[in-house]
Design a protein around this motif. Structure first.
Motif, PDB file in Angstrom:
ATOM      1  N   SER A   1      52.015 104.941  11.272  1.00 22.78           N
ATOM      2  CA  SER A   1      52.168 105.696  12.515  1.00 22.78           C
ATOM      3  C   SER A   1      51.182 105.228  13.574  1.00 22.78           C
ATOM      4  CB  SER A   1      51.925 107.185  12.247  1.00 22.78           C
ATOM      5  OG  SER A   1      52.800 107.684  11.250  1.00 22.78           O
TER       6      SER A   1
ATOM      7  N   ALA B   1      54.603  94.990  12.408  1.00 27.17           N
ATOM      8  CA  ALA B   1      55.590  94.821  11.341  1.00 27.17           C
ATOM      9  C   ALA B   1      54.944  94.223  10.094  1.00 27.17           C
ATOM     10  CB  ALA B   1      56.732  93.938  11.828  1.00 27.17           C
TER      11      ALA B   1
ATOM     12  N   SER C   1      58.420 102.461   6.666  1.00 23.32           N
ATOM     13  CA  SER C   1      58.863 102.484   8.047  1.00 23.32           C
ATOM     14  C   SER C   1      57.657 102.579   8.976  1.00 23.32           C
ATOM     15  CB  SER C   1      59.829 103.645   8.294  1.00 23.32           C
ATOM     16  OG  SER C   1      59.301 104.856   7.786  1.00 23.32           O
ATOM     17  N   VAL C   2      57.927 102.442  10.281  1.00 21.83           N
ATOM     18  CA  VAL C   2      56.907 102.562  11.321  1.00 21.83           C
ATOM     19  C   VAL C   2      57.318 103.687  12.257  1.00 21.83           C
ATOM     20  CG1 VAL C   2      55.954 101.448  13.395  1.00 21.83           C
ATOM     21  CG2 VAL C   2      56.108 100.173  11.242  1.00 21.83           C
TER      22      VAL C   2
ATOM     23  N   ALA D   1      57.761  99.773  22.167  1.00 28.61           N
ATOM     24  CA  ALA D   1      58.426 100.340  20.998  1.00 28.61           C
ATOM     25  C   ALA D   1      59.671  99.547  20.623  1.00 28.61           C
ATOM     26  CB  ALA D   1      58.778 101.806  21.256  1.00 28.61           C
TER      27      ALA D   1
ATOM     28  N   THR E   1      58.678  96.260  19.072  1.00 26.57           N
ATOM     29  CA  THR E   1      58.150  96.486  17.728  1.00 26.57           C
ATOM     30  C   THR E   1      59.275  96.811  16.755  1.00 26.57           C
ATOM     31  OG1 THR E   1      56.054  97.273  18.648  1.00 26.57           O
ATOM     32  CG2 THR E   1      56.534  97.860  16.367  1.00 26.57           C
ATOM     33  N   ALA E   2      60.238  97.615  17.198  1.00 25.29           N
ATOM     34  CA  ALA E   2      61.370  97.942  16.339  1.00 25.29           C
ATOM     35  C   ALA E   2      62.152  96.694  15.946  1.00 25.29           C
ATOM     36  CB  ALA E   2      62.290  98.949  17.036  1.00 25.29           C
TER      37      ALA E   2
ATOM     38  N   CYS F   1      60.133  94.798  13.410  1.00 25.89           N
ATOM     39  CA  CYS F   1      60.205  95.483  12.117  1.00 25.89           C
ATOM     40  C   CYS F   1      61.542  95.232  11.436  1.00 25.89           C
ATOM     41  CB  CYS F   1      59.999  96.982  12.313  1.00 25.89           C
ATOM     42  SG  CYS F   1      58.296  97.462  12.662  1.00 25.89           S
ATOM     43  N   ARG F   2      62.598  95.245  12.208  1.00 27.50           N
ATOM     44  CA  ARG F   2      63.929  95.021  11.636  1.00 27.50           C
ATOM     45  C   ARG F   2      63.993  93.659  10.949  1.00 27.50           C
ATOM     46  NH1 ARG F   2      68.941  96.843  15.209  1.00 27.50           N
ATOM     47  NH2 ARG F   2      67.978  98.827  14.614  1.00 27.50           N
TER      48      ARG F   2
ATOM     49  N   ARG G   1      62.014  99.959   8.642  1.00 26.29           N
ATOM     50  CA  ARG G   1      62.704 100.872   9.541  1.00 26.29           C
ATOM     51  C   ARG G   1      61.735 101.443  10.575  1.00 26.29           C
ATOM     52  NH1 ARG G   1      64.940 101.061   4.535  1.00 26.29           N
ATOM     53  NH2 ARG G   1      67.218 101.081   4.407  1.00 26.29           N
ATOM     54  N   THR G   2      62.285 101.995  11.655  1.00 30.77           N
ATOM     55  CA  THR G   2      61.446 102.573  12.696  1.00 30.77           C
ATOM     56  C   THR G   2      61.931 103.974  13.055  1.00 30.77           C
ATOM     57  OG1 THR G   2      62.764 101.342  14.328  1.00 30.77           O
ATOM     58  CG2 THR G   2      60.606 100.451  13.730  1.00 30.77           C
TER      59      THR G   2
ATOM     60  N   MET H   1      66.357 102.242  16.966  1.00 29.92           N
ATOM     61  CA  MET H   1      65.646 103.203  16.130  1.00 29.92           C
ATOM     62  C   MET H   1      66.508 103.614  14.939  1.00 29.92           C
ATOM     63  SD  MET H   1      62.730 103.554  17.556  1.00 29.92           S
ATOM     64  CE  MET H   1      62.200 102.681  19.041  1.00 29.92           C
TER      65      MET H   1
END
Length: 368
Positions: A89, A126, A136-137, A151, A154-155, A158-159, A164-165, A185
């Motif tokens: 987080s 990530a 997830s984040v 965001a 970053t998503a 992460c993907r 997951r976000t 998201m």
């Protein structure tokens, strides 16, 4: 004298922002949220982090955070999105609402960019999620809508890593940026602060309808998993009539399977003279919402085993028993079907080993 001398210094973390256009008087208008801030050169929006610099909008907090922690997913709160998993987080600073009861005011109301101690690229975040074993984040602590560019990037990073976000947000955002934001998201908890426009206007400096529109959009037009939280404040938004109206709207417009969380207020920010929410208020609200037809209604910020438990809407069996953020028992198979009557439980479920538990673990990210 050169006007540039008077221009506020642009933070090194600033990056070009999206969703704005030029208007009269050499101003620009932010098109990110319903506040529609109109800014002269050097001025910042109500969120404080979006600034007109030389006739273009900049996001001044890109790549900087007020801190990183590993939390339980239940803290977001999300009870139907991989229960028991760990989530990395973080937030930045600022907010586009002005809630007098803000529970994270030291971050969301901050205008001190020096509070943003941790720096990380989207790729670095990530990679950190993978390294720390986070499933997830979460974009949280302050509203990710105001740092949407960061965001979203970053998503996407992460993907690529299979992470997951989750957005923890008040949902105060215009439709066009919302389409791009929620498209990347995987989950969201939207803070539905009350069910009257009077409350939003007087206590948040906003309006109710844009939030209702976004809730409908997320649920009906995206693949983003949705849960809702309402912080119940004594004497402000906790009447039987308002709770019933809110719950019936959710059941009618979103359906009975969208989880609704009622959480307890504690005196803070500009409402430190208001008493804390008694547990009995949360229990009453939960019963009203269940009677209104919702299948999954939870209580938060209190020890309440019944209010934290996921019950099967078919046979009423207790499937996931919780106390605050602590999962005491999980009887739900990974296919999400009740082992007693085969009713499908809404959400996303997986066996991830031992539940992360209620602890909160601060972490530092390496600079990239």
């Amino acid at each position: 004298m050169n006007d540039a001398v008077h221009r506020p210094k642009t933070p090194e973390s600033a990056c070009p922002a999206r969703w704005w256009h030029a208007i009269a008087d050499e101003r620009i208008q932010c098109d990110l949220c319903p506040r529609d801030c109109k800014l002269h050169d050097g001025q910042r929006g109500a969120c404080f982090v979006r600034q007109n610099v030389g006739g273009r909008m900049l996001l001044t907090t890109y790549g900087r955070s007020s801190g990183f922690c590993i939390d339980p997913i239940e803290k977001k709160p999300l009870n139907h999105f991989f229960p028991g998993s760990a989530i990395l987080s973080f937030g930045t600073a600022g907010c586009n609402l002005a809630c007098k009861f803000c529970q994270n005011w030291d971050i969301s109301k901050s205008k001190d960019m020096d509070r943003l101690l941790d720096a990380a690229t989207p790729e670095g975040i990530a990679a950190a999620a993978v390294a720390y074993g986070a499933h997830s984040v979460a974009f949280t602590y302050n509203d990710p809508v105001i740092f949407a560019e960061y965001a979203i990037d970053t998503a996407l990073a992460c993907r690529e890593r299979g992470i997951r976000t989750v957005a923890v947000t008040a949902g105060y955002i215009h439709p066009q940026p919302a389409r791009e934001f929620f498209a990347v998201m995987d989950g969201a908890n939207v803070d539905l602060k009350a069910f009257t426009d009077d409350f939003y206007f007087k206590l948040c400096a906003g309006h109710l309808q844009p939030v209702l529109d976004i809730l409908q959009y997320i649920h009906h037009a995206t693949a983003c998993w949705l849960e809702i939280t309402t912080l119940l404040i004594p004497g402000r938004n906790d009447s039987d009539g308002e709770i019933n109206a809110l719950a019936k709207w959710v059941a009618r417009e979103l359906g009975p399977d969208v989880p609704l969380h009622f959480s307890a207020f504690h005196p803070d920010w500009k409402m430190d003279d208001v008493p804390a929410t008694p547990r009995s208020t949360l229990t009453r609200a939960r019963r009203i919402a269940l009677d209104a037809g919702l299948h999954y209604v939870y209580t938060g910020n209190v020890h309440d085993s019944e209010g934290g438990t996921t019950f099967c809407p078919g046979c009423q069996a207790a499937l996931i028993e919780r106390d605050w953020y602590d999962i005491r028992h999980n009887d739900l198979p990974t296919d999400g079907r009740c082992p007693h009557c085969a009713t499908r439980i809404a959400g996303y479920f997986a066996r991830l080993g031992k539940p992360f538990g209620p602890r909160r673990v601060p972490v530092r990210l390496l600079r990239h």
